[in-house]
Write an enzyme that holds these catalytic residues in place. Structure first.
Site, short mmCIF file in Angstrom:
data_model
loop_
_atom_site.label_atom_id
_atom_site.label_comp_id
_atom_site.label_asym_id
_atom_site.label_seq_id
_atom_site.Cartn_x
_atom_site.Cartn_y
_atom_site.Cartn_z
N ILE A 1 -10.30 -8.32 -7.97
CA ILE A 1 -10.84 -8.96 -6.77
C ILE A 1 -12.33 -9.23 -6.94
CG2 ILE A 1 -11.06 -8.80 -4.25
CD1 ILE A 1 -8.68 -6.74 -4.38
N SER B 1 -8.39 -1.06 2.93
CA SER B 1 -7.00 -1.47 2.69
C SER B 1 -6.18 -1.29 3.95
CB SER B 1 -6.43 -0.59 1.58
OG SER B 1 -5.04 -0.73 1.50
N TYR C 1 -5.04 8.24 -2.88
CA TYR C 1 -5.73 6.94 -2.92
C TYR C 1 -5.97 6.43 -1.49
CZ TYR C 1 -6.34 1.91 -2.94
OH TYR C 1 -6.82 0.64 -2.68
N LYS D 1 -9.61 5.77 0.98
CA LYS D 1 -10.03 4.59 1.77
C LYS D 1 -10.38 5.02 3.20
CE LYS D 1 -9.90 1.71 -1.48
NZ LYS D 1 -11.15 1.27 -2.03
N ASN E 1 2.69 -3.08 -9.13
CA ASN E 1 2.76 -4.05 -8.02
C ASN E 1 3.79 -5.14 -8.31
OD1 ASN E 1 -0.57 -3.33 -7.92
ND2 ASN E 1 0.67 -3.02 -6.11
N ARG F 1 5.57 -7.74 3.59
CA ARG F 1 4.13 -7.56 3.40
C ARG F 1 3.42 -8.86 3.75
NH1 ARG F 1 5.94 -3.26 2.85
NH2 ARG F 1 5.63 -1.70 1.21
#
Ligand code: NAD
Ligand code: UFG
Length: 339
Positions: A12, A125, A150, A154, A200, A232
């Site tokens: 990203i 996220s 994880y 965040k 993913n 999603r």
């Protein structure tokens, strides 16, 4: 105007560097290359004609981070992408995840405060919402206990920003809660470069079509969704990159309404796994070899964003059609070949 991009050679980050440079910003990147490759800089240069400044070190090193800020007094804003991001790995290596993701943010914030850098955009996220009771999720939807270390990093990083903003009134902080980023730059000069076997959906799918993987496993078709597969909100990485430029401008122009803000960055559309496979086949003319298998532990059933606040407050809206995103992804995979 110089923007410091941590993790700027990552997936990203690299797309955001391109959008920043094309919007007239100067960029300096720090990355320790633990999950990216120095050649990404060539791709950025090929697209924009400008090679961003780059330094390689670990942002969990407090002294190195401080020294960096001391040498770069012209930084006006920071985008903090650098983090470890593999959900499954975080379960088996919680300390490494907490250390990396929390300490890197802490070091950046400590140096920002010391050297008077006021503006930060942070990569959060939609994982902070977990399986929300009401969809789509708005920024007011309550956060849920994270399913993984994880996800917890965040939520904890968001809490650090919120608490800091209460006392450091002249620091301006924005957390962007990304939904599911996919896609690649249309030039195929940069894209996602997953290490090893992808977790993913999209990289696994494109690697299957490229012949690197034998078959895509679709994890469960017995969910309470229209076709039984999970839903999603897949957001194009260029749209996502542009959201960062908008957020940075908001801070630099003093348009923020509070000194800590957070926004959902998604399309607002829920897409199931089977719908995504069909859209990929339509976009590329390629057949996806897949089979339905059992559910993956920890997967949520469905989540998609209410993007009203990002649309109205930030003046940002996702625009790349899904078929275009998928065609770009395939172009990138074709360029990577089987390597
Ligand atoms: P990425 O792994 O491609 O990029 C992260 C970059 O940070 C890598 O280049 C890595 O080498 C670097 N890095 C990690 N720890 C570092 C450290 N201590 N010091 C210096 N560099 C370090 O990941 P990405 O997909 O581009 O994600 C960027 C950010 O967005 C991350 O914070 C991630 O958690 C968040 N995010 C990603 C997704 C997603 O699905 N990709 C979704 C939501 C949020
Ligand atoms: N899936 C498959 N087969 C695969 C991989 C995934 O069927 O081989 C399915 C999953 O079961 C899920 C959907 O595809 O239903 C999407 O899965 P991803 O792993 O691509 O994405 P997730 O929604 O699980 O999680 C991602 C990131 C997280 C981030 C979250 C929200 O991995 O880090 O999006 O931003 F927190």
């Amino acid at each position: 105007m110089k923007v410091f991009v941590t993790g700027g050679t990552g997936y990203i980050g690299s797309h955001t560097v391109v959008e920043l440079q094309q919007s007239g910003f100067e960029v300096v990147i720090v990355d320790n290359l633990c999950n990216s490759n120095i050649q990404v800089l060539d791709g950025i240069e090929k697209i924009t004609g400008v090679r961003p400044e780059f330094e390689q070190f670990d942002l969990t090193d407090e002294k190195a981070t401080r020294d960096f800020f001391a040498r770069h007094r012209d930084i006006k804003a920071v985008i903090h992408f650098a983090a470890l991001k593999a959900v499954g790995e975080s379960v088996s290596m919680p300390l490494e995840y907490y250390k990396n993701n929390l300490n890197s943010l802490m070091n950046v914030l400590l140096s920002m405060r010391e050297f008077g850098v006021k503006n930060l955009v942070f990569s959060s996220s939609c994982t902070v919402y977990g399986q929300a009771d009401v969809l789509p999720v708005t920024e007011q939807t309550p956060r849920k206990q994270a399913e993984s270390p994880y996800g917890n990093t965040k939520a904890m990083c968001e809490d650090i920003l919120r608490d800091l903003a209460k006392v450091e009134k002249d620091m301006n902080l924005i957390a962007l809660r990304y939904f599911n980023p996919i896609g690649a730059h249309p030039s195929a000069c940069i894209g996602e470069l997953p290490n090893g076997v992808p977790n993913n959906l999209i990289p696994y799918l494109t690697q299957t079509v490229a012949g690197i993987r034998e078959q895509l496993s679709v994890f469960g078709n017995d969910y309470n969704t229209p076709d039984g597969t999970p839903v999603r909100d897949y957001i194009d990485v260029i749209d996502l990159a542009k959201a960062h430029v908008v957020a940075i401008r908001r801070l630099l122009d003093g348009k923020n309404k509070a000194n800590y803000e957070y926004f959902n960055i998604g399309t607002g559309n829920g897409v199931s796994v089977l719908e995504l496979i069909q859209a990929f086949e339509k976009a590329t003319g390629k057949k996806v070899n897949y089979k339905i298998v059992g559910r993956r532990a920890g997967d949520i059933e469905k989540v998609w964003a209410d993007t009203t606040v990002a649309n109205t407050e930030l003046g940002w809206k996702a625009g790349v059609p899904l078929v275009e995103t998928l065609a770009n992804t395939w172009r990138w995979q074709e360029k990577l070949g089987k390597g």
